[in-house]
Design an enzyme around this catalytic site. Structure first.
Site, PDB file in Angstrom:
ATOM      1  CG  PHE A  37       0.186  11.365   3.103  1.00 24.65           C
ATOM      2  CD1 PHE A  37      -1.041  11.482   2.454  1.00 24.65           C
ATOM      3  CD2 PHE A  37       1.135  12.577   2.876  1.00 24.65           C
ATOM      4  CE1 PHE A  37      -1.295  12.418   1.710  1.00 24.65           C
ATOM      5  CE2 PHE A  37       0.658  13.431   2.047  1.00 24.65           C
ATOM      6  CZ  PHE A  37      -0.326  13.497   1.313  1.00 24.65           C
ATOM      7  N   GLY A  38      -0.351   8.216   6.136  1.00 23.69           N
ATOM      8  CA  GLY A  38      -0.189   6.810   6.614  1.00 23.69           C
ATOM      9  C   GLY A  38      -1.154   6.364   7.781  1.00 23.69           C
ATOM     10  CG  ASP A  46       1.957   1.807   2.934  1.00 25.70           C
ATOM     11  OD1 ASP A  46       2.956   2.083   3.500  1.00 25.70           O
ATOM     12  OD2 ASP A  46       1.551   2.742   2.084  1.00 25.70           O
ATOM     13  CG  ASN A  66       9.807   5.672   4.416  1.00 23.77           C
ATOM     14  OD1 ASN A  66       9.750   4.494   5.028  1.00 23.77           O
ATOM     15  ND2 ASN A  66       8.623   6.322   4.370  1.00 23.77           N
TER      16      ASN A  66
HETATM   17  O1  DOR Z   1       0.711   6.540   3.585  1.00 19.33           O
HETATM   18  C1  DOR Z   1       1.867   6.364   3.414  1.00 19.33           C
HETATM   19  N1  DOR Z   1       2.674   6.616   4.533  1.00 19.33           N
HETATM   20  N2  DOR Z   1       2.236   6.055   2.119  1.00 19.33           N
HETATM   21  C2  DOR Z   1       3.499   6.052   2.111  1.00 19.33           C
HETATM   22  O2  DOR Z   1       3.924   5.636   0.891  1.00 19.33           O
HETATM   23  C3  DOR Z   1       4.676   6.204   3.033  1.00 19.33           C
HETATM   24  C4  DOR Z   1       4.229   6.055   4.329  1.00 19.33           C
HETATM   25  C5  DOR Z   1       5.064   6.568   5.613  1.00 19.33           C
HETATM   26  O3  DOR Z   1       6.162   6.428   5.354  1.00 19.33           O
HETATM   27  O4  DOR Z   1       4.399   7.104   6.450  1.00 19.33           O
HETATM   28 ZN    ZN Z   2       4.366   4.135  -0.656  1.00 18.24          ZN
END
Ligand code: DOR
Ligand code: ZN
Length: 442
Positions: free
Chosen positions: A337-338, A319, A107
């Site tokens: 997110f992340g 992740d 991604n």
């Molecule tokens: O928390 C996340 N961040 N979950 C994901 O599935 C994608 C990821 C991101 O690319 O930042």
């Molecule tokens: Zn994911």
């Protein structure tokens, strides 16, 4: 170059070392040449394998030595978002965290959805050397969920798996096509389970915490419905299905049932879904705790841990999802997110599960090394003569505090900053060459 590693406590169930066992290892060039009880390999003898002047002898008394760890869920952000991370910084963060190899997620910007993009990642990583970088490719063109990506040409270029990670494939008809295609080219597919109609703008787990904080909820059903659908489609098509970052007890139940039926279904869990629950998110609104799927309930964490112990969960992944300060400093609803994970995952596992004798070193080697490689069809690494010398060497007693200033990652979005941890990788070898030595990145 010849290297003699002495007195290491070696663990590798695939090489008959299920219990930590003292061994000396002789490494010549890229491979393990000998592995013997301590003292049996004389330095003179070792010299006969290489240039006498080019032998390094290292005493690893007190250290634990494992076949190199593999993280099959890493966001390298390269190409397109190099201000968060790139292949260079990501592979350094991996070495610092004790990994010898990683699988990059597609991604990026542009999305890795064709052979040329796959070649870009692999060529750049090969030029840099160090940590082995494998890449996945997208399931759908541009990760838009509308049409198939160029899976066969990506596979030809070296992609080892396919995923739209970060997004669920919403259309069941497209998902069926993807699985039929993946099955025909024998490629593993990795799935991010998220039904958009249910998740909507969900920020945190739907439940008491979302209510208390007045934030939109991301319900467990939004994950579980897609896990159930994909298991059924895997049964229909014969595709090998790997479910990414399972976060709920219900999702795990579905996976267990699929395995009991004999379906080729595997799954992974992250340290944050094991060790942090939704209660960690409070009125401080720490955006480093905003992750997708969200932190769930304590009962979910307990079920996931049990799943790991029972072998229902196949892999431990990070992740690793780097984001810049200016992005994570936004309001909770606006922040991405992340969280990062490469430099804390191993130490969290040692602190929480090895030091407490909850899991064995052998189990850790399975979930962080052998099984990810098996799922991806990558050559195994073992503590056996002839194996490539990809090794992770750990000081299991080392006490340290997580310090953002010391991260090799370009991003600092970790909720584990300031945590006191026990155990750390001190040395990492990839193909007989150090990528981490005495705690310093080489
Ligand atoms: O928390 C996340 N961040 N979950 C994901 O599935 C994608 C990821 C991101 O690319 O930042
Ligand atoms: Zn994911």
């Amino acid at each position: 170059m010849t290297l003699l590693l002495r007195n290491a406590l070696c663990v590798d169930p695939s090489a008959g070392l299920a219990e930590p066992t003292l061994r000396d290892l002789l490494i010549e060039g890229l491979v393990i040449k000998r592995i013997e009880e301590p003292g049996l390999i004389e330095v003179d003898h070792a010299a006969t394998f290489g240039d006498e002047n080019d032998i390094e002898v290292i005493d690893l008394a007190g250290k634990t030595l494992l076949p190199g760890l593999f993280d099959m869920h890493v966001h390298l952000r390269d190409p397109g978002q190099e201000y968060k991370e790139d292949i260079y910084s990501g592979r350094r963060a991996a070495a610092k965290g004790g990994f010898t190899a990683i699988l990059a997620m597609p991604n990026t910007n542009p999305v890795i959805d064709n052979g040329a993009q796959v070649s870009y990642v692999l060529d750049k990583a090969a030029k840099l050397g160090g940590t082995r970088v494998y890449t996945s490719g997208a399931l759908t063109a541009g990760q838009k969920g509308e049409s198939l990506s160029e899976m066969a040409s990506m596979k030809k270029a070296g992609a080892v798996a396919f995923t739209d990670d970060g997004k669920g494939v919403q259309d069941s008809g497209i998902m069926r096509l993807i699985m039929e295609y993946a099955a025909s080219i024998e490629a593993p597919i990795l799935t991010h389970s998220q039904v958009n109609d249910l998740v909507l703008e969900g920020q945190v787990n739907e439940g008491v915490v979302s209510t208390r904080l007045g934030m939109a909820g991301w319900p467990a059903a939004g994950e579980e419905i897609m896990i159930a659908r994909d298991i059924m489609l895997a049964e229909l098509t014969g595709a090998a299905l790997h479910i990414q970052h399972v976060s709920t007890a219900g999702g795990l139940q579905l996976i267990k049932a699929a395995k009991a039926k004999g379906l080729p279904v595997t799954c992974e869990v992250t340290p944050h879904h094991l060790f942090l629950d939704e209660e960690a998110i409070d009125i401080r609104y720490d955006t480093n705790l905003k992750v997708n799927p969200p932190l769930r309930t304590k009962a979910d964490c307990d079920a996931l841990l049990q799943g790991l112990l029972d072998g229902d969960i196949d892999c431990l992944v990070t992740d690793h999802a780097p984001h810049a300060d200016h992005e994570k400093s936004l309001e909770f609803e606006l922040a991405p997110f992340g969280m990062t994970g490469l430099e804390t995952a191993l130490s969290l596992m040692i602190t929480r599960l090895i030091a407490t004798e909850t899991i064995s070193w052998a189990q850790l080697v399975e979930v962080m090394g052998h099984t990810p490689r098996r799922i991806l069809g990558i050559m195994p690494v073992s503590l056996a003569v002839g194996s490539q010398a990809d090794l992770t060497i750990i000081d299991p007693q080392h006490e340290w505090q997580v310090n953002a200033d010391k991260f090799a990652s370009r991003s600092k979005n970790s909720p584990f900053i300031n945590w006191q941890l026990t155990g750390k990788a001190t040395d990492v070898l990839v193909g007989g060459a150090f990528t981490l030595k005495d705690g310093e990145i080489v």
